[in-house]
Design a protein around this motif. Structure first.
Motif, PDB file in Angstrom:
ATOM      1  N   GLU A 165     -34.471  67.691  81.264  1.00 15.81           N
ATOM      2  CA  GLU A 165     -33.230  68.319  80.812  1.00 15.81           C
ATOM      3  C   GLU A 165     -32.026  67.790  81.590  1.00 15.81           C
ATOM      4  OE1 GLU A 165     -33.509  72.477  83.426  1.00 15.81           O
ATOM      5  OE2 GLU A 165     -33.894  72.489  81.268  1.00 15.81           O
ATOM      6  N   THR A 166     -32.254  67.374  82.837  1.00 14.96           N
ATOM      7  CA  THR A 166     -31.172  66.785  83.614  1.00 14.96           C
ATOM      8  C   THR A 166     -30.799  65.409  83.079  1.00 14.96           C
ATOM      9  OG1 THR A 166     -31.878  67.964  85.612  1.00 14.96           O
ATOM     10  CG2 THR A 166     -30.435  66.062  85.917  1.00 14.96           C
ATOM     11  N   MET A 167     -31.794  64.600  82.735  1.00 14.59           N
ATOM     12  CA  MET A 167     -31.530  63.249  82.236  1.00 14.59           C
ATOM     13  C   MET A 167     -30.714  63.268  80.950  1.00 14.59           C
ATOM     14  SD  MET A 167     -32.653  61.031  84.359  1.00 14.59           S
ATOM     15  CE  MET A 167     -32.450  59.592  83.292  1.00 14.59           C
ATOM     16  N   ALA A 168     -30.797  64.353  80.211  1.00 12.34           N
ATOM     17  CA  ALA A 168     -30.032  64.454  78.966  1.00 12.34           C
ATOM     18  C   ALA A 168     -28.555  64.681  79.226  1.00 12.34           C
ATOM     19  CB  ALA A 168     -30.587  65.589  78.101  1.00 12.34           C
ATOM     20  N   ARG A 169     -28.187  64.932  80.489  1.00  7.35           N
ATOM     21  CA  ARG A 169     -26.810  65.277  80.822  1.00  7.35           C
ATOM     22  C   ARG A 169     -26.173  64.353  81.841  1.00  7.35           C
ATOM     23  NH1 ARG A 169     -29.764  69.654  79.552  1.00  7.35           N
ATOM     24  NH2 ARG A 169     -28.776  71.313  78.324  1.00  7.35           N
ATOM     25  N   VAL A 170     -26.799  63.256  82.136  1.00  6.87           N
ATOM     26  CA  VAL A 170     -26.245  62.322  83.115  1.00  6.87           C
ATOM     27  C   VAL A 170     -26.138  60.931  82.500  1.00  6.87           C
ATOM     28  CG1 VAL A 170     -27.166  63.625  85.061  1.00  6.87           C
ATOM     29  CG2 VAL A 170     -28.540  61.813  84.057  1.00  6.87           C
ATOM     30  N   PRO A 171     -25.331  60.046  83.095  1.00  3.17           N
ATOM     31  CA  PRO A 171     -25.216  58.684  82.590  1.00  3.17           C
ATOM     32  C   PRO A 171     -26.552  57.955  82.591  1.00  3.17           C
ATOM     33  CG  PRO A 171     -23.436  59.167  84.126  1.00  3.17           C
ATOM     34  CD  PRO A 171     -24.403  60.307  84.220  1.00  3.17           C
ATOM     35  N   ASP A 199     -37.073  58.273  87.971  1.00  3.20           N
ATOM     36  CA  ASP A 199     -38.050  58.367  89.063  1.00  3.20           C
ATOM     37  C   ASP A 199     -37.421  58.920  90.342  1.00  3.20           C
ATOM     38  OD1 ASP A 199     -40.006  57.394  87.411  1.00  3.20           O
ATOM     39  OD2 ASP A 199     -39.804  55.316  88.092  1.00  3.20           O
ATOM     40  N   ASP A 200     -36.154  58.551  90.595  1.00  4.44           N
ATOM     41  CA  ASP A 200     -35.479  59.054  91.792  1.00  4.44           C
ATOM     42  C   ASP A 200     -35.323  60.573  91.713  1.00  4.44           C
ATOM     43  OD1 ASP A 200     -35.280  56.539  92.827  1.00  4.44           O
ATOM     44  OD2 ASP A 200     -33.212  56.203  92.160  1.00  4.44           O
ATOM     45  N   ALA A 226     -32.210  70.151  94.865  1.00  4.18           N
ATOM     46  CA  ALA A 226     -32.578  68.829  95.368  1.00  4.18           C
ATOM     47  C   ALA A 226     -32.123  67.732  94.418  1.00  4.18           C
ATOM     48  CB  ALA A 226     -34.093  68.753  95.566  1.00  4.18           C
ATOM     49  N   ILE A 227     -32.241  67.983  93.116  1.00  2.44           N
ATOM     50  CA  ILE A 227     -31.790  67.002  92.127  1.00  2.44           C
ATOM     51  C   ILE A 227     -30.280  66.848  92.191  1.00  2.44           C
ATOM     52  CG2 ILE A 227     -31.540  66.619  89.642  1.00  2.44           C
ATOM     53  CD1 ILE A 227     -34.359  67.691  89.288  1.00  2.44           C
ATOM     54  N   LEU A 228     -29.586  67.948  92.381  1.00  7.22           N
ATOM     55  CA  LEU A 228     -28.136  67.889  92.523  1.00  7.22           C
ATOM     56  C   LEU A 228     -27.741  67.049  93.729  1.00  7.22           C
ATOM     57  CD1 LEU A 228     -25.337  68.826  91.630  1.00  7.22           C
ATOM     58  CD2 LEU A 228     -25.672  70.888  92.994  1.00  7.22           C
TER      59      LEU A 228
END
Length: 282
Positions: free
Chosen positions: A28-34, A40-41, A76-78
């Motif tokens: 869900e995060t990848m859908a909102r970032v460039p 993997d990171d 942590a992702i933030l």
């Protein structure tokens, strides 16, 4: 799926059971970032947070582990996204300078300035301005909302305005500029000279050939019109009803609101509707 209470805190089983939670949050995060952000990171950061959460979790606090772990994983992702925010300070500083130039020109011109006008005022080329806008846009990786009830943004304590707040502020400034431009001439002159040129009220009164008391009345009248015009466009429920609905004053006020709206719809171009606004400013 095994419930969190079926395995002891800190055990490998608790971690294994909730590994899919990391994958869900990463997706869900990848859908909102460039697109340049590495999945993997983010996954590695999330898994490390899951392990830490499993070892520090205290079930006696009454918080379900999946919710506790979700908060730690999102945080942590933030942090990982912060670390890869590659926009340099010079890029952000230039963006702030361009915003300041844009706002200044909008006030002077009474409309939204073109890119060419901004370029001329800032000493940059239009290509450089476009590149700066692209750089900043690609760097906005912190404006994330994972879900309706639990967002990454909630874990970030910051005094900086959110992107939504910035957009709302810019929209209000645009409407304000257009509302000032659509004021009857005398009211507009008072607003521009008193608030923008910062001239003393006595000088404005001398220019108009009226008393300072009359200038103060004109200023108050203009501020009421500006406030109601902005609310009419952005928050209609806040616009008070006219003292005499259908009367001449109410029609003039409605015509002014319509002129501001038409100007905004036309991209800041002065409209003929303004000529119909004859607010009694004499």
């Amino acid at each position: 799926m095994t419930h969190y209470s079926d395995v002891p805190p800190g055990s490998e089983a608790l971690i294994v059971v909730h590994v899919p939670l990391v994958g869900h949050i990463v997706r869900e995060t990848m859908a909102r970032v460039p697109s340049h952000v590495d999945r993997d990171d983010l996954g590695s950061a999330g898994l490390a947070a899951l392990v830490q959460a499993a070892h520090s979790y205290d079930p006696d606090r009454g918080v379900p582990f999946n919710r506790y772990a979700s908060t730690r994983i999102r945080g942590a992702i933030l942090d990982e996204l912060r670390s890869i925010d590659w926009a340099s300070r010079s890029v952000r500083r230039r963006a702030r300078e361009l915003d300041s130039t844009r706002s200044h020109l909008a006030t002077l011109l009474g409309r939204t300035p073109t890119t060419a006008e901004i370029a001329q005022a800032s000493g940059m080329s239009t290509d450089e301005i476009a590149a700066n806008v692209d750089d900043v846009a690609r760097a906005q990786v912190l404006s994330l909302h994972a879900s309706e009830d639990d967002s990454i943004g909630d874990s970030l304590a910051s005094s900086s305005p959110t992107p939504e707040a910035v957009l709302e502020h810019r929209e209000r400034l645009t409407y304000m500029t257009e509302a000032i431009a659509e004021l009857p001439e005398r009211l507009r002159h008072v607003v521009e000279q008193y608030f923008l040129a910062e001239r003393p009220m006595a000088e404005i009164a001398a220019t108009l050939g009226v008393t300072e008391s009359r200038v103060s009345q004109l200023r108050a009248e203009a501020l009421v019109l500006l406030r109601d015009a902005l609310n009419s466009a952005l928050e209609p429920d806040l616009v008070p009803e006219a003292a005499r609905p259908g009367g001449a004053a109410a029609r003039r006020r409605d015509a002014y609101f319509a002129a501001v709206a038409a100007r905004h719809a036309g991209g800041g171009v002065r409209t003929q509707a303004r000529d119909q606004v004859q607010v009694n400013s004499a």
